[in-house]
Design an enzyme around this catalytic site. Structure first.
Site, PDB file in Angstrom:
ATOM      1  CG  ASP A  55      -2.107   1.072   1.117  1.00  0.00           C
ATOM      2  OD1 ASP A  55      -2.389   1.082  -0.323  1.00  0.00           O
ATOM      3  OD2 ASP A  55      -2.775   1.179   1.849  1.00  0.00           O
ATOM      4  NE  ARG A 101      -1.799   6.464   0.977  1.00  0.00           N
ATOM      5  CZ  ARG A 101      -1.964   6.037   2.481  1.00  0.00           C
ATOM      6  NH1 ARG A 101      -1.674   6.102   3.460  1.00  0.00           N
ATOM      7  NH2 ARG A 101      -2.225   4.568   1.858  1.00  0.00           N
ATOM      8  CD1 TRP A 102       7.382   6.537  -2.484  1.00  0.00           C
ATOM      9  CD2 TRP A 102       6.979   6.747  -5.167  1.00  0.00           C
ATOM     10  NE1 TRP A 102       8.464   6.539  -3.164  1.00  0.00           N
ATOM     11  CE2 TRP A 102       8.034   6.699  -4.794  1.00  0.00           C
ATOM     12  CE3 TRP A 102       6.374   6.531  -5.679  1.00  0.00           C
ATOM     13  CZ2 TRP A 102       9.109   6.404  -5.916  1.00  0.00           C
ATOM     14  CZ3 TRP A 102       7.136   6.771  -7.071  1.00  0.00           C
ATOM     15  CH2 TRP A 102       8.498   7.009  -6.947  1.00  0.00           C
ATOM     16  CG  HIS A 104       0.010   1.489  -9.515  1.00  0.00           C
ATOM     17  ND1 HIS A 104       0.378   1.543  -7.945  1.00  0.00           N
ATOM     18  CD2 HIS A 104      -0.826   2.999  -9.327  1.00  0.00           C
ATOM     19  CE1 HIS A 104      -1.478   2.196  -7.887  1.00  0.00           C
ATOM     20  NE2 HIS A 104      -2.102   2.657  -8.619  1.00  0.00           N
ATOM     21  CG  LEU A 118      10.340 -17.154  -2.961  1.00  0.00           C
ATOM     22  CD1 LEU A 118       9.625 -17.446  -1.732  1.00  0.00           C
ATOM     23  CD2 LEU A 118      11.011 -16.255  -2.616  1.00  0.00           C
ATOM     24  NE  ARG A 124      -3.303  -1.602   4.024  1.00  0.00           N
ATOM     25  CZ  ARG A 124      -4.782  -1.843   3.761  1.00  0.00           C
ATOM     26  NH1 ARG A 124      -5.020  -2.505   4.299  1.00  0.00           N
ATOM     27  NH2 ARG A 124      -4.631  -0.530   2.504  1.00  0.00           N
ATOM     28  CD  GLU A 162       1.781 -13.084  15.682  1.00  0.00           C
ATOM     29  OE1 GLU A 162       1.980 -11.692  16.590  1.00  0.00           O
ATOM     30  OE2 GLU A 162       1.235 -13.766  16.523  1.00  0.00           O
TER      31      GLU A 162
END
Ligand code: IPE
Ligand code: IPE
Ligand code: MG
Length: 232
Positions: A15, A19-20, A32, A126, A178, A197
């Site tokens: 997220d 704003r960045w 994005h 992975l 987040r 968590e």
């Protein structure tokens, strides 16, 4: 001792791209783009930490409500990322998987997603899971509906549900990060996050780096997970 506790499944809610960009007077899509570029480093870093499953929330079932230009731009960026970066991801030993509803995804992108999954399917170090057009509520509904279609009379068990989720073999996320200061799940891994968590940071996703990842992992390592039981 604590620092050897590594999450098996790390999930990140990417997220703060908008704003960045805004902070730099750039269009949202540039945010994005910077966010997707950040993912390239992150796959490498996450692998180095010994994490086995890495999922990222890149586009939610609610993100279709954004202006058409942003949605179209995002789909193009995903396509661009897959065209250009799959080889690098594969070279890291990572298998690309997608999680979410396949409807509404532009045909060309959907085909490229299928290709990327197939092309990397033998990689075993992975699992890199891109949640695109993913919603936790949609996933639960889709699972329930396919179970009903298969065996209408039986009571539904937890195992039935799990077997019908989008990626049944992927373990629940141990740690969910987040970025960008919002303290909510926004429909990510709803069922699967029952005992996850959480780690929240104000840093916008395109600025998230190795130091912040290490901080989150150290924080996780110090936690005690009890799953409703008693202190061990
Ligand atoms: C996250 O960044 C990327 C997507 C949801 C596609 P945002 O676009 O939500 O960025 P903010 O929250 O507006 O800063
Ligand atoms: C959550 O971010 C979804 C993704 C990061 C893909 P949003 O920016 O869409 O969430 P809200 O709207 O702030 O809850
Ligand atoms: Mg946002």
């Amino acid at each position: 001792m604590a620092d050897i506790k590594i999450p098996k499944h790390l999930a990140i809610i990417l997220d703060g791209n908008g704003r960045w960009a805004k902070r730099r007077n750039l269009p949202r899509l540039m945010g994005h783009r910077a966010g997707l570029r950040k993912l390239e480093d992150m796959v490498r870093l996450v692998k180095r930490e010994g994490i086995r499953y890495f999922s990222v929330y890149a586009f939610s079932t609610e993100n279709w409500n954004r202006p058409v230009m942003e949605v179209t731009g995002l789909m193009r960026l995903f396509d661009y990322y897959l065209r250009r970066k799959v080889d690098e991801v594969k070279a890291e030993g990572a298998r690309i998987r997608f999680c979410g509803r396949k409807d509404r995804i532009p045909d060309e992108l959907r085909e490229r997603m299928l290709w990327a999954e197939d092309y990397t399917k033998d990689e075993k170090i992975l699992d890199f899971i891109l949640c695109i057009n993913y919603g936790g509520r949609a996933e639960i509904l889709d699972a329930v509906n396919s179970i009903i279609a298969e065996k209408p009379q039986s009571p539904i068990t937890e195992q039935d549900l799990r077997n019908h989720f989008y990626l049944p073999d992927v373990p629940d996320p141990d740690l969910i990060i987040r970025t960008s200061g919002e303290l909510r799940l926004s429909n990510f891994w709803l069922w699967e996050s029952a005992y996850s968590e959480y780690y929240f940071t104000d840093i916008h996703w395109p600025d998230f780096g190795e130091a912040e990842l290490k901080k989150a992992l150290a924080d996780y390592a110090g936690r005690e997970r009890r799953y409703g039981g008693l202190k061990s």
